[in-house]
Design a protein around this motif. Structure first.
Motif, PDB file in Angstrom:
ATOM      1  N   VAL A 109      -3.098  -3.255   0.145  1.00 21.25           N
ATOM      2  CA  VAL A 109      -4.256  -3.086   1.030  1.00 21.25           C
ATOM      3  C   VAL A 109      -4.550  -1.615   1.292  1.00 21.25           C
ATOM      4  CG1 VAL A 109      -4.029  -5.363   2.095  1.00 21.25           C
ATOM      5  CG2 VAL A 109      -2.851  -3.409   3.132  1.00 21.25           C
ATOM      6  N   LEU A 110      -3.514  -0.774   1.323  1.00 21.95           N
ATOM      7  CA  LEU A 110      -3.753   0.657   1.520  1.00 21.95           C
ATOM      8  C   LEU A 110      -4.619   1.223   0.393  1.00 21.95           C
ATOM      9  CD1 LEU A 110      -0.282   1.951   2.763  1.00 21.95           C
ATOM     10  CD2 LEU A 110      -2.421   1.968   4.055  1.00 21.95           C
ATOM     11  N   ASN A 149      -5.588   6.213   9.752  1.00 24.35           N
ATOM     12  CA  ASN A 149      -7.000   5.926   9.538  1.00 24.35           C
ATOM     13  C   ASN A 149      -7.195   4.746   8.586  1.00 24.35           C
ATOM     14  OD1 ASN A 149      -7.796   8.018  11.221  1.00 24.35           O
ATOM     15  ND2 ASN A 149      -7.942   9.507   9.559  1.00 24.35           N
ATOM     16  N   ALA A 150      -6.333   4.653   7.583  1.00 26.02           N
ATOM     17  CA  ALA A 150      -6.409   3.531   6.654  1.00 26.02           C
ATOM     18  C   ALA A 150      -6.086   2.218   7.362  1.00 26.02           C
ATOM     19  CB  ALA A 150      -5.447   3.756   5.487  1.00 26.02           C
ATOM     20  N   ILE A 151      -5.072   2.234   8.205  1.00 28.22           N
ATOM     21  CA  ILE A 151      -4.695   1.031   8.948  1.00 28.22           C
ATOM     22  C   ILE A 151      -5.835   0.582   9.856  1.00 28.22           C
ATOM     23  CG2 ILE A 151      -3.193   0.252  10.840  1.00 28.22           C
ATOM     24  CD1 ILE A 151      -0.905   1.773   9.461  1.00 28.22           C
ATOM     25  N   GLU A 152      -6.509   1.517  10.487  1.00 22.08           N
ATOM     26  CA  GLU A 152      -7.625   1.169  11.363  1.00 22.08           C
ATOM     27  C   GLU A 152      -8.755   0.497  10.574  1.00 22.08           C
ATOM     28  OE1 GLU A 152      -9.981   0.687  14.704  1.00 22.08           O
ATOM     29  OE2 GLU A 152      -7.832   1.167  14.560  1.00 22.08           O
ATOM     30  N   GLN A 153      -8.938   0.899   9.337  1.00 21.73           N
ATOM     31  CA  GLN A 153      -9.954   0.248   8.502  1.00 21.73           C
ATOM     32  C   GLN A 153      -9.535  -1.159   8.093  1.00 21.73           C
ATOM     33  OE1 GLN A 153     -11.781   2.816   5.350  1.00 21.73           O
ATOM     34  NE2 GLN A 153     -10.369   4.372   6.144  1.00 21.73           N
ATOM     35  N   ILE A 154      -8.250  -1.356   7.924  1.00 21.16           N
ATOM     36  CA  ILE A 154      -7.747  -2.672   7.513  1.00 21.16           C
ATOM     37  C   ILE A 154      -7.791  -3.663   8.674  1.00 21.16           C
ATOM     38  CG2 ILE A 154      -5.703  -3.906   6.658  1.00 21.16           C
ATOM     39  CD1 ILE A 154      -4.938  -1.185   5.284  1.00 21.16           C
ATOM     40  N   VAL A 155      -7.358  -3.214   9.856  1.00 21.46           N
ATOM     41  CA  VAL A 155      -7.391  -4.056  11.069  1.00 21.46           C
ATOM     42  C   VAL A 155      -8.099  -3.254  12.162  1.00 21.46           C
ATOM     43  CG1 VAL A 155      -6.057  -5.465  12.692  1.00 21.46           C
ATOM     44  CG2 VAL A 155      -5.171  -5.063  10.380  1.00 21.46           C
ATOM     45  N   ASN A 185       9.858   6.319   1.049  1.00 21.72           N
ATOM     46  CA  ASN A 185       9.225   5.549  -0.010  1.00 21.72           C
ATOM     47  C   ASN A 185       9.040   4.086   0.379  1.00 21.72           C
ATOM     48  OD1 ASN A 185      10.555   7.944  -1.350  1.00 21.72           O
ATOM     49  ND2 ASN A 185       9.458   7.104  -3.104  1.00 21.72           N
ATOM     50  N   SER A 186      10.051   3.499   1.002  1.00 22.89           N
ATOM     51  CA  SER A 186      10.030   2.055   1.220  1.00 22.89           C
ATOM     52  C   SER A 186       9.064   1.627   2.317  1.00 22.89           C
ATOM     53  CB  SER A 186      11.441   1.547   1.546  1.00 22.89           C
ATOM     54  OG  SER A 186      11.961   2.180   2.701  1.00 22.89           O
ATOM     55  N   THR A 187       8.775   2.491   3.289  1.00 19.22           N
ATOM     56  CA  THR A 187       7.922   2.065   4.404  1.00 19.22           C
ATOM     57  C   THR A 187       6.489   1.779   3.956  1.00 19.22           C
ATOM     58  OG1 THR A 187       7.473   4.378   4.960  1.00 19.22           O
ATOM     59  CG2 THR A 187       9.278   3.295   6.124  1.00 19.22           C
ATOM     60  N   LEU A 188       6.011   2.479   2.930  1.00 19.71           N
ATOM     61  CA  LEU A 188       4.651   2.267   2.426  1.00 19.71           C
ATOM     62  C   LEU A 188       4.644   1.424   1.153  1.00 19.71           C
ATOM     63  CD1 LEU A 188       3.023   5.789   2.946  1.00 19.71           C
ATOM     64  CD2 LEU A 188       2.985   3.811   4.464  1.00 19.71           C
ATOM     65  N   SER A 189       5.761   0.782   0.848  1.00 21.83           N
ATOM     66  CA  SER A 189       5.854  -0.033  -0.359  1.00 21.83           C
ATOM     67  C   SER A 189       5.227  -1.398  -0.123  1.00 21.83           C
ATOM     68  CB  SER A 189       7.315  -0.166  -0.785  1.00 21.83           C
ATOM     69  OG  SER A 189       8.054  -0.867   0.203  1.00 21.83           O
ATOM     70  N   ASN A 190       5.387  -2.281  -1.084  1.00 19.81           N
ATOM     71  CA  ASN A 190       4.688  -3.561  -1.018  1.00 19.81           C
ATOM     72  C   ASN A 190       5.504  -4.616  -0.279  1.00 19.81           C
ATOM     73  OD1 ASN A 190       2.068  -3.794  -1.713  1.00 19.81           O
ATOM     74  ND2 ASN A 190       2.422  -4.806  -3.678  1.00 19.81           N
ATOM     75  N   TRP A 191       5.508  -4.519   1.035  1.00 22.80           N
ATOM     76  CA  TRP A 191       6.068  -5.608   1.837  1.00 22.80           C
ATOM     77  C   TRP A 191       4.944  -6.216   2.665  1.00 22.80           C
ATOM     78  CZ3 TRP A 191       7.949  -4.621   7.255  1.00 22.80           C
ATOM     79  CH2 TRP A 191       7.709  -3.322   7.706  1.00 22.80           C
ATOM     80  N   ASN A 192       5.263  -7.277   3.389  1.00 23.07           N
ATOM     81  CA  ASN A 192       4.257  -8.073   4.085  1.00 23.07           C
ATOM     82  C   ASN A 192       3.381  -7.192   4.985  1.00 23.07           C
ATOM     83  OD1 ASN A 192       2.992  -9.874   6.042  1.00 23.07           O
ATOM     84  ND2 ASN A 192       4.399 -11.448   5.310  1.00 23.07           N
ATOM     85  N   ALA A 193       2.086  -7.100   4.655  1.00 21.98           N
ATOM     86  CA  ALA A 193       1.194  -6.191   5.365  1.00 21.98           C
ATOM     87  C   ALA A 193       1.044  -6.548   6.838  1.00 21.98           C
ATOM     88  CB  ALA A 193      -0.182  -6.174   4.693  1.00 21.98           C
ATOM     89  N   GLY A 246     -10.402  -8.520   3.060  1.00 21.14           N
ATOM     90  CA  GLY A 246     -10.944  -8.916   1.775  1.00 21.14           C
ATOM     91  C   GLY A 246     -10.980 -10.415   1.581  1.00 21.14           C
ATOM     92  N   GLY A 247     -11.081 -11.163   2.685  1.00 23.68           N
ATOM     93  CA  GLY A 247     -11.164 -12.605   2.594  1.00 23.68           C
ATOM     94  C   GLY A 247      -9.844 -13.320   2.460  1.00 23.68           C
ATOM     95  N   LEU A 248      -8.724 -12.595   2.561  1.00 26.35           N
ATOM     96  CA  LEU A 248      -7.395 -13.188   2.414  1.00 26.35           C
ATOM     97  C   LEU A 248      -6.547 -12.843   3.629  1.00 26.35           C
ATOM     98  CD1 LEU A 248      -5.747 -14.777   0.219  1.00 26.35           C
ATOM     99  CD2 LEU A 248      -4.832 -12.551  -0.493  1.00 26.35           C
ATOM    100  N   PRO A 249      -5.800 -13.817   4.194  1.00 28.51           N
ATOM    101  CA  PRO A 249      -4.937 -13.492   5.339  1.00 28.51           C
ATOM    102  C   PRO A 249      -4.036 -12.307   5.031  1.00 28.51           C
ATOM    103  CG  PRO A 249      -5.004 -15.864   5.007  1.00 28.51           C
ATOM    104  CD  PRO A 249      -5.718 -15.244   3.825  1.00 28.51           C
ATOM    105  N   LEU A 250      -3.871 -11.445   5.997  1.00 27.34           N
ATOM    106  CA  LEU A 250      -3.115 -10.209   5.786  1.00 27.34           C
ATOM    107  C   LEU A 250      -1.665 -10.487   5.403  1.00 27.34           C
ATOM    108  CD1 LEU A 250      -3.772  -7.205   5.885  1.00 27.34           C
ATOM    109  CD2 LEU A 250      -2.989  -7.168   8.254  1.00 27.34           C
ATOM    110  N   TYR A 251      -1.072 -11.550   5.957  1.00 26.89           N
ATOM    111  CA  TYR A 251       0.341 -11.820   5.660  1.00 26.89           C
ATOM    112  C   TYR A 251       0.558 -12.206   4.198  1.00 26.89           C
ATOM    113  CZ  TYR A 251      -0.204 -16.937   5.640  1.00 26.89           C
ATOM    114  OH  TYR A 251      -0.555 -18.230   5.333  1.00 26.89           O
ATOM    115  N   GLN A 252      -0.504 -12.557   3.494  1.00 30.18           N
ATOM    116  CA  GLN A 252      -0.396 -12.906   2.081  1.00 30.18           C
ATOM    117  C   GLN A 252      -0.596 -11.701   1.170  1.00 30.18           C
ATOM    118  OE1 GLN A 252      -2.998 -16.194   1.157  1.00 30.18           O
ATOM    119  NE2 GLN A 252      -2.056 -17.559   2.651  1.00 30.18           N
TER     120      GLN A 252
END
Length: 528
Positions: A184-185, A143-149, A204-212, A172-178
């Motif tokens: 974003v979650l 559900n969170a992902i659907e809100q983001i994209v 742990n690592s799948t929801l960590s801070n890597w390229n969204a 939020g006005g910034l390209p997702l890859y940045q």
């Protein structure tokens, strides 16, 4: 020791390495193609071993499953290999379940059945909002992902369409890859919902801070859109072993315990050292993850020139520990349902926020659960920061030196070179220390609500954070345009025929599908 010249040298005998070697030998049967592998086995992070006294089970210390619905390359490869293999060597798979309603979630000291998240939400020990209450951890993240994209979770989209949507999206006005996935979650769910996603999700690592922009389509493929996994009856390592056998039968060579160092490009030829011998090659393929490339780069200035590309990903930790028993004692952790029928815990996994994190009730080689007799658990499937817990219960983590010295071989190397037909990985090579076994037994008892668990007969572990792998998988860094880098890194330099492939720089990081994807891209580039 005499020097040697080959037409094509491939460093790394993981899936991408042996697959590339096989395809190139098919296309160029007269060329001398040699694969050099620093470890004692073919397969890289595919490592299947036979537990003692349990002939009808295979432990997967590395990769253990595929997703046929979204992984066409590995699916087609298995079908092609089976056309060449005799009946007794066919690669067979079975359904590999994950979350079963009767299985356990021991979180924040509370015992739950996986079904409780939706049927008894008041038992869930997280302060969830009204919108998230009564949902599973996975559905909260979806559900969170659907809100983001918006629209990206539509079930009729292809993998490529989801990737394109994420790559082109802004939030939020910034390209997702940045932006980072974790960042974003937390803009659309609160910290309690996020922590539930981590704890009950098992990783742990799948929801960590890597390229969204990469994490979101990756997460949807792996966990989001009704994933149906398949395991391997004879072990996943059978795939690279079968490829290697076909390559060798065609005249190719695979040399194990052959660590490469001091790579250079001079006089229109590559040179590198292996066991004090100089190897010259007209074409060179590095079928390696980032950490292995970094280690080779320490003695190889030519690789230091492309560090911007090779450092675009980050290795992620991964730890696995298998234990065997006289009987499948976990079946007693089941429950009696409303129809007064006892439902045992026997397949799939249970999860906990204890360091063991995920426990899989390992199936027999035909995919059926163990009902009696000797049995096996993937007792701990662990990633992220929890892998560090086990460092205090094992010999010192082995890290290769990054100085100008020649890179050493792995722990307990065989002396000299060996071929792929001369060695076989065994359970006892990966025997778990006594203190580690005692601790995992204690945690298994806690997460299953038992004061006592039967004695562990045998235990084996593999920590993929050890060199030369540096991690069990790799993830794209924030700010990287992966769709550009993955094309550039295939042939990173114009001056020479240096090529790079492997799961690290793919769309399917952490999967054999990614290794095959980059290998296919590279082979097409070599044919140009």
């Amino acid at each position: 020791m005499a020097n040697e010249t080959v037409d094509i040298a491939i460093i790394g005998a993981g899936v991408s390495g042996v697959y590339s070697a096989w395809r190139l030998k098919q296309a160029h049967p007269g060329k001398k193609i040699v694969v050099f592998e620093s470890s004692d086995h073919v397969g890289g992070r595919l490592l299947s071993v036979q537990p003692p006294d349990i002939p009808n089970m295979v432990a997967e210390l590395g990769g253990m499953r595929i997703l046929p619905a979204v992984q066409p390359l590995i699916t087609a490869l298995i079908a092609e290999l089976n056309q060449s293999l005799p009946p007794h060597e066919q690669i067979e798979t079975y359904p590999f379940p994950v979350d079963q309603d009767q299985n356990l979630a021991y979180l924040r000291g509370v015992y739950l059945r996986l079904s409780d998240f939706t049927s008894q939400p008041d038992k869930v020990p997280y302060q969830l909002s009204f919108l998230d209450r009564g949902a599973t951890a996975g559905s909260i993240i979806l559900n969170a992902i659907e809100q983001i994209v918006p629209g990206i979770t539509a079930p009729d989209l292809t993998e490529e369409q989801r990737r394109t949507m994420a790559q082109e999206a802004s939030f939020g006005g910034l390209p997702l890859y940045q932006q980072g996935f974790w960042n974003v979650l937390l803009r659309v769910i609160d910290s309690e919902a996020y922590q539930l996603g981590v704890d009950a999700g098992g990783y742990n690592s799948t929801l960590s801070n890597w390229n969204a922009a990469d994490a979101i389509p990756w997460y949807l493929s792996d966990f989001g859109i009704d994933p149906q996994y398949k395991g391997f009856c004879k072990g996943f390592q059978q795939v690279p072993k079968s490829i290697a056998a076909l390559f060798q039968h065609a005249g190719g060579e695979i040399r194990l315990n052959a660590t490469a160092s001091r790579l250079k490009w001079e006089n229109e030829v590559f040179e590198f050292a292996v066991e004090g011998k100089i190897i010259r090659a007209h074409q060179l393929i590095l079928a390696m993850p980032r950490r292995a490339i970094d280690l080779l780069a320490a003695t190889s200035p030519i690789l230091q020139e492309i560090q911007r590309l090779t450092s675009s990903v980050t290795p992620r930790p991964l730890f696995k520990l298998f234990t065997t028993y006289n009987n499948p004692w976990w079946r007693a952790a089941g429950y009696t349902n409303s129809d007064n029928v006892y439902v045992p815990v026997q397949a799939g996994r249970s999860v906990t926020d204890l360091p063991v994190r995920q426990t899989y009730y390992w199936p027999q080689s035909d995919g059926q659960p163990a009902e009696s007799g000797r049995a096996m658990l993937l007792a701990s499937y662990d990633d992220g920061t929890n892998t560090g817990f086990w460092d205090g219960l094992r010999p010192q983590r082995h890290q290769l030196k990054r100085s100008g010295q020649e890179v050493a071989a792995l722990v307990d190397p065989f002396v000299g070179e060996a071929t792929a037909s001369q060695t076989e990985s065994t359970w006892h090579q990966y025997k778990a220390p006594r203190l580690m076994v005692a601790e995992v037994a204690r945690q298994l008892g806690t997460m299953h609500g038992l004061n006592y668990t039967p004695e562990v007969r045998n235990a084996a572990f593999r920590d993929w954070g050890d060199d030369p792998f540096g991690g069990g998988w790799n993830s794209w860094n924030i700010g990287v345009k992966s769709w550009e880098v993955k094309k550039q890194i295939i042939k990173p330099l114009d001056i020479c025929q240096l090529y790079i492939c492997g799961e690290a720089y793919s769309d399917a990081q952490g999967w054999v599908e990614g290794a095959l994807q980059t290998a296919e891209m590279m082979l097409k580039r070599m044919a140009c």
